[in-house]
Design an enzyme around this catalytic site. Structure first.
Site, short mmCIF file in Angstrom:
data_model
loop_
_atom_site.label_atom_id
_atom_site.label_comp_id
_atom_site.label_asym_id
_atom_site.label_seq_id
_atom_site.Cartn_x
_atom_site.Cartn_y
_atom_site.Cartn_z
N ARG A 179 -20.66 -49.38 45.06
CA ARG A 179 -19.49 -49.69 44.26
C ARG A 179 -19.17 -51.28 44.78
NH1 ARG A 179 -21.51 -45.79 42.94
NH2 ARG A 179 -20.65 -43.71 42.93
N SER A 247 -12.59 -41.20 40.96
CA SER A 247 -12.67 -41.20 42.63
C SER A 247 -11.79 -42.49 43.16
CB SER A 247 -13.92 -41.27 42.89
OG SER A 247 -14.65 -40.21 42.51
N GLU A 348 -10.85 -47.77 45.59
CA GLU A 348 -11.96 -48.22 44.90
C GLU A 348 -11.14 -48.83 43.72
OE1 GLU A 348 -15.38 -46.42 41.79
OE2 GLU A 348 -14.79 -45.25 43.77
#
Length: 354
Positions: A179, A247, A348
């Site tokens: 990520r 998420s 995130e």
């Protein structure tokens, strides 16, 4: 700004600028969390050249800006914001040889996956249903079910805001990791196009959610979409569980000793934990959140921002939440997990003005 409404400028022809069902010229209309205030100006760019030229012009003028693709990874503050929203609306997919796709940054990512599957090209079928635009995929190295964009990404066309260069760079130069890329959180460059090297095949990659099984590309795509829908991870204007940034927290990487302590404390067999380098393990953020005492739907039905009723890793807007409500919930969940397990969860999405 006139009478509290933002001006809309197009670089070329107009295109859809809002989340379906929302028409106000604000970040609530431009992001999947459906929160956020009004930019001073909204500028649509429907070609790579127009996108680079617009960012360059605003930079020369010293005007703050925010580049917005699908808006699925943004959490923006409320109120009147002193910045221009530059919308990435250059769309298109080209086959430049039998297995290589060149994709304009504003192309809806799931359209790219559908195109690949329809053309018998494997490698990204596990990334079906991920919201947002193609240009965002290398920025955070999107991934799901055992696949990441780094597996297939070969080149990225960037407008480098530091050097004023329009250039193709290798995937390796982006330092892609879980990520992460060196584009994330820096604003140093804007993605204009990407290239992917896929495989001519009728079989999917091994799919993690199917225990490593390989199936046909079409079956793989259908299975991933079904799984994501069950978790509220496929956009649906009528389902508040999908009013989210997907998420919200990355899965934390912790020392193996801490993972052992957490597993012993919880006392469950088969805690999800995965090797992540010497002496390090990746844990499931969703599992930690639930075991820390934040179940699906937390903190309750009356809250304007809640954990999804389908999946604890998604923070959702129940219809009238503000950015501050989302932030408060995020910090509350972080605090509970840290107190219970000594693990810091990292968001995130990119936070703007918060």
């Amino acid at each position: 700004m006139v009478d509290g409404h933002s001006d809309l400028t197009t670089c070329s022809h107009g295109s859809q600028t809002t989340v379906v069902g929302v028409s106000t010229p604000s970040f609530a209309s431009l992001t999947t969390l459906r929160v956020g205030g009004s930019p001073a100006e909204i500028i649509e760019c429907t070609s790579a050249e127009a996108l680079a030229e617009t960012v360059a012009r605003l930079d020369r003028a010293g005007s703050p800006l925010l580049v917005v693709g699908g808006g699925s990874n943004l959490l923006v503050a409320e109120g009147a914001l002193d910045l221009s929203a530059v919308l990435v609306r250059n769309e298109g997919i080209s086959l430049i040889d039998d297995t290589t796709l060149r994709i304009q940054a504003g192309t809806v990512w799931d359209d790219v996956v559908a195109f690949a599957v329809d053309h018998g090209l494997g490698g990204i079928e596990a990334l079906s249903g991920i919201p947002g635009s193609a240009g965002a995929t290398p920025v955070q190295n999107v991934g799901a079910y055992g696949s990441e964009i780094s597996d297939v990404l070969t080149r990225v066309r960037l407008y480098n805001r530091e050097t004023d260069a329009d250039e193709w760079v290798s995937a390796e130069s982006l330092e892609l990791a879980y990520r992460y890329s060196n584009l994330k959180f820096t604003s140093r460059a804007v993605v204009l196009e990407i290239e992917l090297a896929l495989e001519k095949t009728d079989q999917s990659i091994p799919l993690r959610h199917l225990g490593g099984e390989r199936v046909s590309l079409a079956e793989a795509r259908a299975s991933v979409l079904e799984t994501r829908r069950a978790k509220g991870m496929v956009l649906d204007a009528g389902d508040h569980d999908t009013w989210s940034a997907g998420s919200f927290f990355t899965n934390p990487v912790v020392p193996t000793s801490l993972a052992d302590e957490i597993e012993a404390k919880v006392g469950e067999d088969h805690m999800p934990r995965f090797a992540a380098g010497e002496g390090q393990e990746k844990l499931s953020a969703a599992w930690l959140i639930e075991r820390a005492g934040c179940p699906r739907g937390f903190p309750g039905e009356d809250a304007p921002a809640r954990l999804s009723t389908k999946h604890t890793l998604a923070l959702t807007n129940r219809g009238n939440a503000t950015a501050d409500d989302i932030v408060a919930l995020a910090r509350r969940v972080q605090g509970v997990v840290d107190k219970q397990f000594g693990v810091e969860l990292h968001p995130e999405p990119v936070w703007v003005g918060l």
